[in-house]
Every structure is written in C-alpha cells, then in structure tokens.
Design an enzyme around this catalytic site. Structure first.
Site, short mmCIF file in Angstrom:
data_model
loop_
_atom_site.label_atom_id
_atom_site.label_comp_id
_atom_site.label_asym_id
_atom_site.label_seq_id
_atom_site.Cartn_x
_atom_site.Cartn_y
_atom_site.Cartn_z
N CYS A 192 0.83 -1.21 0.00
CA CYS A 192 0.00 0.00 0.00
C CYS A 192 0.86 1.26 0.00
CB CYS A 192 -0.97 -0.01 1.18
SG CYS A 192 -0.20 -0.23 2.79
N HIS A 193 2.14 1.13 0.33
CA HIS A 193 3.04 2.29 0.29
C HIS A 193 3.28 2.77 -1.14
CE1 HIS A 193 5.70 -1.25 -0.05
NE2 HIS A 193 6.47 -0.47 -0.80
#
Length: 156
Positions: free
Chosen positions: A125-126
């Site tokens: 998700c980064h």
C-alpha cells in the site's frame, strides 16, 4: 479473541510485530499499533515472513511468497489484491486502483481500504500516492512510506 502467534523484528522502520494464525500471516503492526494479544511461538510462517522482510529491507527481495490470511470485506480484499499487483519500484494513484478493480467512482473507498491493509509492506500500500503524485497517509507514518519508496528507487 483470536489466537495469534507473534514475533517482533527490528527493521529500518522501527520494531515490527508480525502476527500469524499458525498457517498464514495475518498482520504486520508498526510500533504505534501493537494492540492485539497473542503468544510467542516458533511459528514457521512468522520466521519465514521475518526472513523475507529482512531480505526486502536489504534490497535482495522484490516479491513476497508468504501465505496471507488478511481479514477484510470482499471489497477490501479486491483492493488489497490490486495493491499486490503493483510492481516493485512503481507507483499507482487511488484512481488507478479504483479503475483496476472496476469501481472508478470508489476512489475514497479504495483509500479507506488501503488504510486498513493489515499486512503493509508485503501488500504494498506504500506504492499508492495521491492523484497529484504526493505522499498521502500511511499506517507507519509518512516517513516510513517515503523510506519504503526510496528503498525501491522512487524519489518524490
């Protein structure tokens, strides 16, 4: 209460706690998140996850091969699957993820699902940024998100 095994590991992002049900990795928690109880155990899933995370932080791993048991809604799991398809060293916007799951108007819901990703780093998700290309919130903090992106060769 769920029965979890856990393992603490040091990382460039601080101390992480990995949680497993004994069969699959269910959570990665940053220092500010340690909230679930569990038992320490010689859990092969946790040992393998820690090994692969250490390889990732050392620049020797780009993809993970850990069984996951991330609890979430059908929609959240679709978002997390799409996140898992973002290649190492590449970025996507929340709109890109909404398009990828066929829910173009669900950009905010995608953002909410992204924020609830229980296995950050492994489900990357980064690698999701705002439509303007800027960093947006991250469970581990924006400095952790920037460090992960830098590790992957991305500078913003």
């Amino acid at each position: 209460m769920n029965d979890f095994n856990f393992l603490y590991m040091n990382s460039p992002l601080g101390r992480l706690r990995l949680l497993s049900d004994g069969q699959a990795l269910s959570r990665i928690e940053f220092e500010n998140q340690h909230r679930e109880d569990g038992e320490r155990a010689d859990d092969p899933v946790l040992l393998r996850a820690a090994e692969q995370l250490n390889e990732y932080f050392a620049g020797r791993r780009r993809r993970f091969s850990i069984p996951l048991a991330a609890a979430g809604t059908v929609f959240q799991r679709r978002v997390w699957d799409a996140l898992g398809n973002i290649p190492f060293g590449e970025l996507r916007s929340y709109r890109d993820i909404a398009d990828a799951i066929g829910k173009r108007k669900a950009v905010r819901a995608v953002g909410a699902a992204n924020a609830r990703n229980p296995v950050p780093i492994i489900v990357p998700c980064h690698r999701v940024v705002g439509s303007n290309g800027k960093l947006t919130g991250y469970t581990g903090g924006l400095s952790a998100k920037a460090a992960l992106l830098q590790l992957e060769g991305i500078t913003l």
